[in-house]
Motif scaffolding. Structure first.
Motif, PDB file in Angstrom:
ATOM      1  N   ALA A   1       9.462 -25.769 -17.499  1.00  0.00           N
ATOM      2  CA  ALA A   1       9.472 -24.692 -16.537  1.00  0.00           C
ATOM      3  C   ALA A   1       8.619 -23.348 -17.151  1.00  0.00           C
ATOM      4  CB  ALA A   1      10.889 -24.099 -16.387  1.00  0.00           C
TER       5      ALA A   1
ATOM      6  N   THR B   1       6.016 -21.130 -18.538  1.00  0.00           N
ATOM      7  CA  THR B   1       4.830 -21.078 -19.320  1.00  0.00           C
ATOM      8  C   THR B   1       4.926 -22.464 -20.053  1.00  0.00           C
ATOM      9  OG1 THR B   1       4.697 -18.689 -19.838  1.00  0.00           O
ATOM     10  CG2 THR B   1       4.020 -20.253 -21.735  1.00  0.00           C
ATOM     11  N   SER B   2       6.028 -23.069 -20.469  1.00  0.00           N
ATOM     12  CA  SER B   2       6.223 -24.412 -21.148  1.00  0.00           C
ATOM     13  C   SER B   2       5.522 -25.427 -20.270  1.00  0.00           C
ATOM     14  CB  SER B   2       7.626 -24.792 -21.351  1.00  0.00           C
ATOM     15  OG  SER B   2       8.213 -23.817 -22.289  1.00  0.00           O
TER      16      SER B   2
ATOM     17  N   SER C   1      10.083 -27.086 -23.971  1.00  0.00           N
ATOM     18  CA  SER C   1      11.083 -25.580 -23.576  1.00  0.00           C
ATOM     19  C   SER C   1      11.266 -24.971 -25.062  1.00  0.00           C
ATOM     20  CB  SER C   1      12.361 -26.090 -23.327  1.00  0.00           C
ATOM     21  OG  SER C   1      13.465 -25.022 -23.053  1.00  0.00           O
ATOM     22  N   GLN C   2      10.746 -23.686 -24.807  1.00  0.00           N
ATOM     23  CA  GLN C   2      10.645 -22.774 -26.034  1.00  0.00           C
ATOM     24  C   GLN C   2      12.234 -22.523 -26.267  1.00  0.00           C
ATOM     25  OE1 GLN C   2      11.674 -19.661 -28.137  1.00  0.00           O
ATOM     26  NE2 GLN C   2      12.481 -19.206 -25.942  1.00  0.00           N
ATOM     27  N   SER C   3      13.008 -22.397 -25.410  1.00  0.00           N
ATOM     28  CA  SER C   3      14.616 -22.087 -25.803  1.00  0.00           C
ATOM     29  C   SER C   3      15.356 -23.375 -26.160  1.00  0.00           C
ATOM     30  CB  SER C   3      15.032 -21.258 -24.781  1.00  0.00           C
ATOM     31  OG  SER C   3      15.175 -22.211 -23.352  1.00  0.00           O
TER      32      SER C   3
ATOM     33  N   SER D   1      16.693 -23.957 -20.859  1.00  0.00           N
ATOM     34  CA  SER D   1      16.427 -24.011 -19.535  1.00  0.00           C
ATOM     35  C   SER D   1      17.130 -25.168 -18.740  1.00  0.00           C
ATOM     36  CB  SER D   1      14.931 -24.050 -19.157  1.00  0.00           C
ATOM     37  OG  SER D   1      14.325 -22.969 -19.632  1.00  0.00           O
TER      38      SER D   1
ATOM     39  N   VAL E   1      10.164 -11.364 -23.017  1.00  0.00           N
ATOM     40  CA  VAL E   1      10.375 -12.320 -21.940  1.00  0.00           C
ATOM     41  C   VAL E   1       9.127 -13.265 -21.489  1.00  0.00           C
ATOM     42  CG1 VAL E   1      10.851 -12.331 -19.741  1.00  0.00           C
ATOM     43  CG2 VAL E   1      12.224 -11.326 -20.887  1.00  0.00           C
TER      44      VAL E   1
ATOM     45  N   ALA F   1      14.583 -13.020 -17.033  1.00  0.00           N
ATOM     46  CA  ALA F   1      15.169 -13.126 -18.448  1.00  0.00           C
ATOM     47  C   ALA F   1      14.431 -14.164 -19.107  1.00  0.00           C
ATOM     48  CB  ALA F   1      16.672 -13.614 -18.110  1.00  0.00           C
ATOM     49  N   LYS F   2      14.879 -14.054 -20.485  1.00  0.00           N
ATOM     50  CA  LYS F   2      14.108 -14.861 -21.211  1.00  0.00           C
ATOM     51  C   LYS F   2      14.752 -16.355 -21.375  1.00  0.00           C
ATOM     52  CE  LYS F   2      11.496 -15.722 -24.967  1.00  0.00           C
ATOM     53  NZ  LYS F   2      10.177 -15.790 -24.697  1.00  0.00           N
TER      54      LYS F   2
ATOM     55  N   VAL G   1      16.825 -19.188 -18.841  1.00  0.00           N
ATOM     56  CA  VAL G   1      17.515 -19.295 -17.619  1.00  0.00           C
ATOM     57  C   VAL G   1      18.373 -20.541 -17.450  1.00  0.00           C
ATOM     58  CG1 VAL G   1      16.541 -19.458 -14.996  1.00  0.00           C
ATOM     59  CG2 VAL G   1      15.100 -18.102 -16.749  1.00  0.00           C
TER      60      VAL G   1
HETATM   61  C1  G6P Z   1      11.877 -18.084 -18.235  1.00  0.00           C
HETATM   62  C2  G6P Z   1      11.146 -17.293 -19.307  1.00  0.00           C
HETATM   63  C3  G6P Z   1       9.616 -17.666 -19.263  1.00  0.00           C
HETATM   64  C4  G6P Z   1       9.548 -19.246 -19.617  1.00  0.00           C
HETATM   65  C5  G6P Z   1      10.345 -20.148 -18.907  1.00  0.00           C
HETATM   66  C6  G6P Z   1      10.922 -21.515 -19.405  1.00  0.00           C
HETATM   67  O1  G6P Z   1      11.417 -17.993 -17.019  1.00  0.00           O
HETATM   68  O2  G6P Z   1      11.002 -15.839 -18.624  1.00  0.00           O
HETATM   69  O3  G6P Z   1       9.076 -17.039 -20.321  1.00  0.00           O
HETATM   70  O4  G6P Z   1       8.393 -19.869 -19.868  1.00  0.00           O
HETATM   71  O5  G6P Z   1      11.735 -19.266 -18.810  1.00  0.00           O
HETATM   72  O6  G6P Z   1      11.409 -21.362 -20.563  1.00  0.00           O
HETATM   73  P1  G6P Z   1      11.752 -22.411 -21.879  1.00  0.00           P
HETATM   74  O7  G6P Z   1      12.798 -21.866 -22.707  1.00  0.00           O
HETATM   75  O8  G6P Z   1      12.322 -23.578 -21.126  1.00  0.00           O
HETATM   76  O9  G6P Z   1      10.512 -22.645 -22.301  1.00  0.00           O
END
Ligand code: G6P
Length: 607
Positions: free
Chosen positions: A298, A300-301, A345-347, A350, A396, A601-602, A604
């Motif tokens: 999702a 940027t990823s 995914s960064q986090s 998601s 974010v 939000a950072k 989601v």
């Molecule tokens: C949110 C953040 C974005 C991020 C996206 C995917 O919308 O605001 O900056 O790219 O989630 O997040 P992830 O943690 O899965 O890369």
């Protein structure tokens, strides 16, 4: 999304709940609240503002008690108002919730005869009412919890406090994440490890459908069928870092400038710095046999996945689908037997990406992931996880997570190209040398502090901004437009340069800024024609290119943003620094809240 925390303590909990909320604020910053139980019953403090405001509120009107819960909100149901701020209190019950109770309206309808008084428009408040009513009929908290959970549909993590039982919390998770931590005669629960590692490193991750009664010295876990279960207690390695932008005015600036280091750390995880050998963990399949890979992600990823498609196809001749995770899940994809899915995914949290991953697993795919946050849900549900070494990202708008994702994906494409016999060793070594030079390239771009100034002045005044790119730089145009719109609120769109004439060109008026990502590569001449088409309609061109590209388009570009001479594999990574800086500087010029843009939000965790 939303961040939640709870503590069953043996000393006052309020300061620690506030500290946990500060660390969870990246999950939502629409409003914040907390409640504790003391001899006087439930003490509640809430604000339709940030955790900072909540801290001031609590400083002015302290909360005592050794049992407490807290919440940072990203609004889904109900506006950003005080009454919609969590915790929601009904009688002796206080609830914080992350997720969406999808059947809350139906539940409200069934409860109409009880003439309940709702104080909010949220989906969450119904949980407090349901539990309160259950306890009127049967005071056994576990039976009451079971029966409430059976009536809820949707995704949730819940932390519930009962003032009549100040020695325990009740918690539950369905889809949304929840972790519990063991302290010294205390227990903690939170949305993720980052909320708890300053309190304890002994963590137990709840699994989907789990619920639990948490007391000072124990956690009694039950699975979705209410059977008692044990879950492994693990020592968390998650970095305990208090968010601090240091010398930078914003986290985004800090994170952009950390990229030279971050890409190097990441590269060295996958390429031996001395000998240049590639080192990846063992995959559950042979790269030579995998018929196809679906990349799901999702935001940027997702754009990192789009860039990677060009690389996997060209270097490893592997067929790749790239999907927005929320679409993949519901479009009934045809998955190749023995195929793989790669969730980026960064986090690692998601929910759309997590659900897509589960869908792919159910479809018999091997599950790989690329995450920044260790121990995240996506990692725990993957066969193999690759990590970016970007360090915690707080802004974010994602920056260093993206460029480090690209580094790992480039290395993997090279590695699979070699294994599949589609890439010559000499070509691979040129590619890896180029990746080793990314650090210096990014540092050079970021040091040229004046190159964005004039262009930013115009972008800040624009109504629409167009970003163009071709090939592996097309996703960089999309990423540039996303970065700009999310932090400046100016309308920006990215397009494949060749597609502009099929519609977007209608947006161009005299003066419209068009940012063109066009290193001098095999697509350059085609893009140059698209630049000419935009110019003849009055567009002002910001050209991101290398020496040769800039020379060739000298007459057409209003502003030039130089790239070092680079390899096709690294040009998109380097060009990213320019689009990040354009967005950042424009946002600063406009005075927006760069790190916490409105409505975003950072992480989601709602669909
Ligand atoms: C949110 C953040 C974005 C991020 C996206 C995917 O919308 O605001 O900056 O790219 O989630 O997040 P992830 O943690 O899965 O890369």
């Amino acid at each position: 999304m939303c961040g939640i925390i709870g503590i069953v303590g043996s000393r006052p909990v309020a300061p620690r709940i506030l500290e946990g909320l500060e660390r969870l604020e990246y999950r939502g910053y629409d409003s914040a609240g907390m409640a504790t139980v003391s001899g006087d019953g439930i003490g509640l403090r809430r604000t339709a503002g940030r955790v900072e405001t909540l801290k001031r509120l609590v400083a002015g009107s302290p909360l005592s008690g050794q049992l407490g819960i807290g919440h940072t909100r990203w609004a889904t149901h109900g506006k950003v108002t005080l009454c919609n701020t969590h915790p929601h209190v009904v009688g002796q019950i206080a609830v914080v919730h992350n997720g969406i109770i999808e059947n809350f309206e139906e539940l409200r309808r069934t409860l109409e005869p009880r003439n309940l008084r709702y104080r909010s428009q949220t989906d969450s408040e119904i949980v407090a009412h349901l539990l309160y009513l259950e306890l009127l009929d049967d005071p056994d908290p576990e039976r009451a919890m079971r029966s409430v959970l059976e009536r809820l549909q949707g995704a949730f993590s819940l932390v519930i406090m009962n003032a009549d039982q100040p020695d325990m919390l009740m918690v539950a998770r369905r889809s949304s994440p929840l972790v519990a931590g063991f302290g010294e005669d205390e227990m903690f629960v939170g949305s993720d490890a980052r909320a708890l590692v300053h309190l304890t490193r002994r963590l137990v991750y709840l699994e989907d459908g789990d619920w639990a009664v948490v007391r000072r010295e124990s956690i009694e876990l039950h699975d979705a069928s209410h059977r008692p279960v044990e879950r492994a207690v693990r020592h968390s390695e998650v970095q305990d870092e208090k968010p601090d932008p240091g010398e930078f005015p914003h986290f985004m600036a800090k994170e952009i400038h950390e990229q030279p280091e971050a890409v190097t750390y990441t590269l060295h995880r996958y390429v031996e710095p001395a000998g240049g050998e590639l080192k990846f963990p063992e995959f559950p399949f042979d790269a030579r046999d995998v018929p196809r890979m679906s990349i799901v992600a999702a935001g940027t990823s997702y754009y990192a996945g789009m860039v990677a498609r060009y690389w996997f196809e060209r270097l490893a001749r592997l067929s790749i689908d790239v999907d927005i995770a929320s679409e993949f899940r519901y479009r009934d994809p045809v998955l190749a037997p023995g195929g793989a899915v790669l969730a980026i995914s960064q986090s690692g949290e998601s929910i759309d990406t997590l659900m897509a991953l589960r869908e792919a697993r159910a479809g018999g795919q091997h599950v790989l992931s690329l995450v920044n946050m260790a121990e995240s849900t996506i990692e725990r549900e993957s066969d193999v996880t690759l990590h970016t070494a970007a360090g915690p990202e707080y802004s974010v708008a994602s920056t260093k997570a993206f460029t480090t994702q690209l580094v790992v994906l480039a290395c993997l494409a090279v590695s699979w190209g070699l294994q599949r016999g589609t890439l010559e060793a000499a070509e691979a070594s040129v590619a890896l040398d180029a990746l080793a030079r990314v650090r210096a390239g990014l540092a050079g771009i970021l040091a040229d502090t004046g190159c964005w100034d004039e262009c930013v002045g115009q972008l800040a005044r624009a109504r629409d901004i167009i970003y163009l790119g071709r090939g592996s730089n097309y996703p960089i145009a999309l990423e540039g437009a996303l970065k700009l719109k999310e932090i400046t609120y100016i309308h920006a769109e990215g397009f494949g340069a060749g597609e502009m004439k099929h519609g977007p060109i209608a947006l161009i008026e005299p003066g419209t800024p068009v940012v063109v990502v066009a290193p001098h590569d095999k697509w350059f001449d085609k893009t140059a024609s698209n630049v000419a088409e935009a110019r003849s309609r009055g567009a002002r061109i910001a050209l991101i290119s290398d020496r040769t590209g800039i020379e060739k388009l000298a007459g057409a570009a209003t502003w030039t943003l130089p790239l070092p001479d680079s390899h096709a594999l690294t040009a998109p990574i380097l060009a990213t620094a320019h689009v990040q800086m354009l967005a950042y500087r424009t946002a600063v010029t406009l005075g927006t809240d760069v790190d916490r843009p409105k409505n975003l939000a950072k992480t989601v965790t709602v669909e």
